[in-house]
Design an enzyme around this catalytic site. Structure first.
Site, short mmCIF file in Angstrom:
data_model
loop_
_atom_site.label_atom_id
_atom_site.label_comp_id
_atom_site.label_asym_id
_atom_site.label_seq_id
_atom_site.Cartn_x
_atom_site.Cartn_y
_atom_site.Cartn_z
N GLY A 4 0.84 -1.19 0.00
CA GLY A 4 0.00 0.00 0.00
C GLY A 4 0.87 1.23 0.00
O GLY A 4 1.80 1.35 0.82
N ALA A 5 0.62 2.15 -0.92
CA ALA A 5 1.49 3.32 -1.06
C ALA A 5 1.62 4.12 0.22
O ALA A 5 2.73 4.51 0.63
CB ALA A 5 0.97 4.21 -2.19
N GLU A 6 0.48 4.38 0.88
CA GLU A 6 0.54 5.18 2.11
C GLU A 6 1.29 4.44 3.21
O GLU A 6 2.04 5.05 3.98
CB GLU A 6 -0.89 5.51 2.57
N TYR A 36 -5.15 -6.31 -8.56
CA TYR A 36 -5.77 -5.77 -7.36
C TYR A 36 -7.09 -6.48 -7.04
O TYR A 36 -7.87 -6.79 -7.94
CB TYR A 36 -6.05 -4.27 -7.52
N ASP A 53 8.22 -3.98 -1.30
CA ASP A 53 7.80 -2.58 -1.39
C ASP A 53 8.54 -1.69 -0.40
O ASP A 53 8.86 -0.54 -0.71
CB ASP A 53 6.29 -2.48 -1.11
N ASP A 76 7.29 5.34 -3.75
CA ASP A 76 6.92 5.60 -2.35
C ASP A 76 8.15 5.87 -1.51
O ASP A 76 8.13 6.72 -0.61
CB ASP A 76 6.15 4.41 -1.79
N GLY A 110 16.08 10.48 -12.50
CA GLY A 110 16.05 11.37 -11.34
C GLY A 110 14.72 12.05 -11.14
O GLY A 110 13.66 11.45 -11.34
N ALA A 130 14.68 6.45 -13.62
CA ALA A 130 16.14 6.33 -13.67
C ALA A 130 16.83 7.65 -14.03
O ALA A 130 18.05 7.78 -13.88
CB ALA A 130 16.54 5.26 -14.69
N ARG A 140 -9.60 -5.10 -4.55
CA ARG A 140 -9.93 -4.06 -3.58
C ARG A 140 -11.39 -3.62 -3.63
O ARG A 140 -11.86 -2.90 -2.76
CB ARG A 140 -9.02 -2.84 -3.79
#
Length: 306
Positions: A22-24, A93, A284, A248, A221, A219, A95
């Site tokens: 999960g990103a958060e 996913y 992750d 993330d 930046g 890659a 969800r």
């Protein structure tokens, strides 16, 4: 949500590794490892996967006192990842109808305790359903009115919603956003009118009241745009093992620098460093650095720390 990670093509069967994603959550763990006080707000199911999510966050030093365990039968969300070609990974996913899709404004607003400095949101949450979208907008508005810096990472997921739905949901959030983070291909999703180039898109977002626009270039930046101009930073060169979670990790590093009062070049330096840790390790968030590990990339190749 929970994550099942395959070692090969899912249709071929085989073993799966169970973890949390999960990103958060990734950003929260990244910030906690860097020594910041972090609170996670959201919903999990009243099931073993929900218990795993909360247990993992707590073990990583993330406060979950405002997390809600959904007792209506909604399950904890799930994703499956499978490596396909080199570092190319396919994600599926599960969800729809999950506990996370039912997160409500009160679930998040109660977590905005006095003294909060940054609220981090992503474009994934509003993609989960109307209630979740309402929670994101309400929390952004409340935080901005309270003087809390609002950070929005676009984090577009084409398997969750269309670009048109994303634009409709994300544009109102910009009215309450201080710091916008997006990859190059995500910028059009926050433009008032689609089709313009990067410079026009950035100008449009800054005109909407956002003070910083951070464009992730993988890659190559990243670049930060403000009313005073642009600041570029090259990525760190590493042997890529797993690209999932790199964005993330970048966000965690950038927000860490912001919380430490660092200037934009220093924030970018920390962001590309934390992203490099993520790229060089599997998972992750598992390989994200602690604060005393940030200097490891500056050690000579082959160094053994004894």
């Amino acid at each position: 949500m929970a994550a099942l990670r395959a070692h090969g093509a899912l249709r071929m069967g085989g073993s799966l590794g169970l973890s949390v994603a999960g990103a958060e959550s990734n950003v929260a763990i990244g910030l906690a490892r860097l020594g910041h006080r972090v609170r996670w707000a959201g919903r999990v199911g009243a099931d073993e996967l929900g218990a795993l999510v909360l247990r993992t966050l707590r073990a990583e030093g993330v406060a979950t006192d405002h997390a809600v365990t959904d007792d209506t039968g909604r399950p904890t969300g799930l994703l499956l990842t499978e490596p396909r070609l080199g570092t190319l990974t396919r994600v599926s996913y599960y969800r729809a109808g999950s506990a996370g899709s039912a997160v409500a404004p009160d679930d998040v607003l109660l977590a905005l305790a006095p003294g909060s400095r940054v609220l981090h949101l992503t474009g994934i949450t509003p993609a989960l359903g109307p209630s979740a979208a309402e929670a994101v907008l309400a929390s952004a508005k409340t935080a901005r009115e309270s003087g809390v810096t609002v950070c929005l990472d676009v984090n577009y997921r084409s398997r969750l919603w269309t670009s048109e739905r994303a634009r409709t949901a994300l544009r109102p959030i910009l009215d309450h956003t201080d710091l916008l983070i997006a990859s190059e291909d995500e910028l059009p999703l926050v433009q008032e009118v689609s089709g313009a180039g990067e410079s026009e898109a950035v100008h449009d977002v800054l005109a909407a009241g956002v003070t910083e626009v951070v464009v992730k270039r993988g890659a190559r930046g990243a670049t930060v745009f403000t009313a005073d101009g642009a600041t570029d930073r090259a990525a760190r060169e590493v042997d890529a093992v797993d690209l999932v979670g790199a964005g993330d990790a970048f966000v965690a590093g950038y927000l860490s620098g912001l919380l430490d009062g660092a200037d934009i070049p220093a924030r970018l330096h920390r962001a590309v460093t934390t992203a490099a840790f993520a790229v060089a390790t599997r998972g992750d968030w598992e390989g994200l650095p602690t604060r005393d590990e940030l200097g490891l990339f500056d050690e000579p190749d082959g160094t053994t720390i004894r």
